[in-house]
Scaffold this active site. Structure first.
Site, PDB file in Angstrom:
ATOM      1  N   THR A  54       0.755  -1.073   0.162  1.00 46.80           N
ATOM      2  CA  THR A  54      -0.450   0.495   0.430  1.00 46.80           C
ATOM      3  C   THR A  54       0.872   0.996   0.156  1.00 46.80           C
ATOM      4  O   THR A  54       2.112   1.494   0.691  1.00 46.80           O
ATOM      5  CB  THR A  54      -1.096   0.073   0.801  1.00 46.80           C
ATOM      6  OG1 THR A  54      -1.762   1.384   1.043  1.00 46.80           O
ATOM      7  CG2 THR A  54      -0.369   0.023   2.371  1.00 46.80           C
ATOM      8  N   ASN A  83      -0.658   4.309   0.783  1.00 47.18           N
ATOM      9  CA  ASN A  83      -1.598   4.847   1.252  1.00 47.18           C
ATOM     10  C   ASN A  83      -1.032   5.340   2.398  1.00 47.18           C
ATOM     11  O   ASN A  83      -1.001   4.194   3.601  1.00 47.18           O
ATOM     12  CB  ASN A  83      -2.912   4.670   0.672  1.00 47.18           C
ATOM     13  CG  ASN A  83      -4.181   5.385   2.074  1.00 47.18           C
ATOM     14  OD1 ASN A  83      -4.073   5.676   3.432  1.00 47.18           O
ATOM     15  ND2 ASN A  83      -5.393   5.510   1.254  1.00 47.18           N
ATOM     16  N   GLY A  93      -2.753   6.411   5.277  1.00 49.27           N
ATOM     17  CA  GLY A  93      -3.174   6.045   6.985  1.00 49.27           C
ATOM     18  C   GLY A  93      -2.673   4.607   6.830  1.00 49.27           C
ATOM     19  O   GLY A  93      -2.673   4.033   8.177  1.00 49.27           O
ATOM     20  N   LYS A  94      -3.283   4.163   5.519  1.00 51.27           N
ATOM     21  CA  LYS A  94      -2.881   2.556   5.585  1.00 51.27           C
ATOM     22  C   LYS A  94      -1.706   2.042   6.544  1.00 51.27           C
ATOM     23  O   LYS A  94      -1.280   0.982   6.514  1.00 51.27           O
ATOM     24  CB  LYS A  94      -3.184   1.855   3.683  1.00 51.27           C
ATOM     25  CG  LYS A  94      -5.227   1.287   4.225  1.00 51.27           C
ATOM     26  CD  LYS A  94      -4.953   0.756   2.942  1.00 51.27           C
ATOM     27  CE  LYS A  94      -6.185   0.536   2.105  1.00 51.27           C
ATOM     28  NZ  LYS A  94      -6.405  -0.541   0.888  1.00 51.27           N
ATOM     29  N   GLU A 139      -3.874  -4.697 -12.054  1.00 51.28           N
ATOM     30  CA  GLU A 139      -5.188  -4.464 -12.578  1.00 51.28           C
ATOM     31  C   GLU A 139      -6.049  -5.980 -11.488  1.00 51.28           C
ATOM     32  O   GLU A 139      -5.710  -6.815 -11.243  1.00 51.28           O
ATOM     33  CB  GLU A 139      -4.927  -5.076 -13.726  1.00 51.28           C
ATOM     34  CG  GLU A 139      -6.732  -4.171 -14.079  1.00 51.28           C
ATOM     35  CD  GLU A 139      -7.188  -4.285 -15.517  1.00 51.28           C
ATOM     36  OE1 GLU A 139      -8.315  -4.354 -15.844  1.00 51.28           O
ATOM     37  OE2 GLU A 139      -5.807  -4.807 -16.438  1.00 51.28           O
ATOM     38  N   ASP A 195      -7.249  -7.119  -0.485  1.00 48.31           N
ATOM     39  CA  ASP A 195      -8.167  -6.600  -0.826  1.00 48.31           C
ATOM     40  C   ASP A 195      -9.718  -6.783  -0.194  1.00 48.31           C
ATOM     41  O   ASP A 195      -9.525  -7.363   0.487  1.00 48.31           O
ATOM     42  CB  ASP A 195      -8.332  -7.093  -2.200  1.00 48.31           C
ATOM     43  CG  ASP A 195      -9.649  -6.735  -2.844  1.00 48.31           C
ATOM     44  OD1 ASP A 195      -9.391  -5.179  -3.228  1.00 48.31           O
ATOM     45  OD2 ASP A 195     -10.131  -6.991  -3.906  1.00 48.31           O
ATOM     46  N   GLY A 200     -15.027   5.643   0.964  1.00 50.32           N
ATOM     47  CA  GLY A 200     -15.675   4.903   0.955  1.00 50.32           C
ATOM     48  C   GLY A 200     -17.404   4.927   1.283  1.00 50.32           C
ATOM     49  O   GLY A 200     -18.125   5.613   0.912  1.00 50.32           O
ATOM     50  N   TYR A 201     -17.841   3.486   1.489  1.00 48.26           N
ATOM     51  CA  TYR A 201     -19.347   3.246   1.857  1.00 48.26           C
ATOM     52  C   TYR A 201     -19.464   3.488   3.826  1.00 48.26           C
ATOM     53  O   TYR A 201     -21.227   3.459   4.055  1.00 48.26           O
ATOM     54  CB  TYR A 201     -20.254   1.874   1.554  1.00 48.26           C
ATOM     55  CG  TYR A 201     -19.672   1.617  -0.071  1.00 48.26           C
ATOM     56  CD1 TYR A 201     -20.557   1.792  -0.676  1.00 48.26           C
ATOM     57  CD2 TYR A 201     -18.812   1.370  -0.313  1.00 48.26           C
ATOM     58  CE1 TYR A 201     -20.490   2.125  -2.259  1.00 48.26           C
ATOM     59  CE2 TYR A 201     -18.624   0.860  -1.401  1.00 48.26           C
ATOM     60  CZ  TYR A 201     -19.412   0.899  -2.572  1.00 48.26           C
ATOM     61  OH  TYR A 201     -19.200   0.777  -3.680  1.00 48.26           O
ATOM     62  N   ARG A 211     -10.204  -4.672   8.140  1.00 50.04           N
ATOM     63  CA  ARG A 211      -8.675  -4.545   7.851  1.00 50.04           C
ATOM     64  C   ARG A 211      -8.837  -5.244   8.951  1.00 50.04           C
ATOM     65  O   ARG A 211      -7.161  -5.896   8.902  1.00 50.04           O
ATOM     66  CB  ARG A 211      -8.156  -3.859   7.100  1.00 50.04           C
ATOM     67  CG  ARG A 211      -7.285  -3.278   6.191  1.00 50.04           C
ATOM     68  CD  ARG A 211      -7.367  -2.190   4.773  1.00 50.04           C
ATOM     69  NE  ARG A 211      -8.010  -1.623   5.557  1.00 50.04           N
ATOM     70  CZ  ARG A 211      -8.711  -0.933   4.289  1.00 50.04           C
ATOM     71  NH1 ARG A 211      -9.297  -1.854   4.023  1.00 50.04           N
ATOM     72  NH2 ARG A 211     -10.251  -0.275   4.710  1.00 50.04           N
TER      73      ARG A 211
HETATM   74  P1  IMP Z   1      -9.365  -2.052  -1.495  1.00 49.38           P
HETATM   75  O1  IMP Z   1      -9.518  -2.851  -1.159  1.00 49.38           O
HETATM   76  O2  IMP Z   1      -8.788  -0.256  -0.798  1.00 49.38           O
HETATM   77  O3  IMP Z   1      -8.987  -1.324  -2.803  1.00 49.38           O
HETATM   78  O4  IMP Z   1     -11.373  -1.023  -1.780  1.00 49.38           O
HETATM   79  C1  IMP Z   1     -12.224  -1.569  -2.168  1.00 49.38           C
HETATM   80  C2  IMP Z   1     -13.135  -0.787  -2.040  1.00 49.38           C
HETATM   81  O5  IMP Z   1     -14.623  -1.165  -1.539  1.00 49.38           O
HETATM   82  C3  IMP Z   1     -13.018   0.933  -1.713  1.00 49.38           C
HETATM   83  O6  IMP Z   1     -12.906   1.706  -2.737  1.00 49.38           O
HETATM   84  C4  IMP Z   1     -14.529   1.061  -1.008  1.00 49.38           C
HETATM   85  O7  IMP Z   1     -15.320   1.910  -1.944  1.00 49.38           O
HETATM   86  C5  IMP Z   1     -14.734  -0.448  -0.327  1.00 49.38           C
HETATM   87  N1  IMP Z   1     -14.104   0.029   0.505  1.00 49.38           N
HETATM   88  C6  IMP Z   1     -12.387  -0.963   1.716  1.00 49.38           C
HETATM   89  N2  IMP Z   1     -12.841  -0.711   2.354  1.00 49.38           N
HETATM   90  C7  IMP Z   1     -13.997  -0.142   3.062  1.00 49.38           C
HETATM   91  C8  IMP Z   1     -13.888   0.725   4.344  1.00 49.38           C
HETATM   92  O8  IMP Z   1     -13.124   0.762   5.618  1.00 49.38           O
HETATM   93  N3  IMP Z   1     -14.975   2.031   4.745  1.00 49.38           N
HETATM   94  C9  IMP Z   1     -15.575   2.029   2.826  1.00 49.38           C
HETATM   95  N4  IMP Z   1     -15.746   1.505   2.521  1.00 49.38           N
HETATM   96  C10 IMP Z   1     -14.496   0.259   1.713  1.00 49.38           C
END
Ligand code: IMP
Length: 205
Positions: free
Chosen positions: A11, A13, A15-16, A44, A73, A156-157, A184
């Site tokens: 990662t 990011n 924060g992560k 991808e 993921d 995100g959500y 996570r």
């Molecule tokens: P990624 O695994 O960080 O690429 O997350 C994939 C997608 O899942 C993000 O773009 C969000 O739409 C959603 N998502 C993953 N983790 C979270 C979270 O902790 N809060 C809100 N949405 C999340």
């Protein structure tokens, strides 16, 4: 020879990165990130499952670095939508959509669906070792989809995800608390014993 003193985490990011450093503090390895090693990989995320995407990223980083590599993921699964958006969580509502558009799209899909609209955040971690061995750790956080947005923390959500057994959304709790109970964090905590075994030589590598 397999280098067994560093762990590469997929990662960039900040924060992560902070979250993983804290969650994996008991792993006897130096934690490093792709940017620190000058590795820039665009993988991808086209797998059919969280596992496929996580292992694809972990393997790509492991090949680029020669180090044991960890990738995750994650996404949101809604029961009433048969597990959607799932691996498509980041791309839901089409290319170019942002977080607010994706939330509105999801709420639109659930129009007419009564409470409780059960859902879960899922995170799968894959750990790839240079000898080809792969290990997985998973975490989930259960809740339900609200009928409108609440809270401004997170991303995100989060503003439309109410935690199971609580009256608050993921966007209404402080970041420190989210980092304790998130999918996570749970996956990372499940990864700790696997990593401890790998770095102490008792694992499969
Ligand atoms: P990624 O695994 O960080 O690429 O997350 C994939 C997608 O899942 C993000 O773009 C969000 O739409 C959603 N998502 C993953 N983790 C979270 C979270 O902790 N809060 C809100 N949405 C999340």
């Amino acid at each position: 020879m397999i280098e067994k003193s560093r762990l590469l985490i997929a990662t960039t990011n900040p924060g992560k990165q902070r979250e993983y450093r804290a969650l994996l503090r008991d792993v006897p390895a130096e934690i490093v990130f792709p940017d620190e090693l000058g590795i820039m990989l665009e993988v991808e995320e086209d797998g059919a499952t969280f596992r496929e995407n996580a292992v694809k990223k972990a393997r790509a980083l492991m090949r680029a670095s020669g180090l044991i590599s960890l990738a995750d993921d994650s996404g949101l699964e809604v029961d009433a939508l048969g597990g959607e958006p799932g691996v498509r969580s980041a791309r839901y509502a089409g290319p170019g959509a942002d977080d607010p558009k994706r939330r509105a799209f999801l709420l639109g899909k659930l129009l007419g669906v009564p409470a409780p609209r059960r859902a879960r955040f899922v995170c799968v971690i894959a750990i790839a070792a240079p000898d080809g061995a792969v290990e997985y750790a998973e975490g989930e956080c259960r809740g339900e989809i609200t009928f409108g947005e609440r809270g401004t923390n997170g991303f995100g959500y989060d503003p439309i995800f109410q935690l199971e057994g609580r009256a608050v959304t993921m966007a209404e709790i402080p970041p420190g608390e989210k980092n304790e109970l998130s999918h996570r964090a749970r996956a990372a905590r499940a990864a700790v014993p696997i990593l401890r075994d790998l770095y102490s030589g008792r694992g499969k590598t």
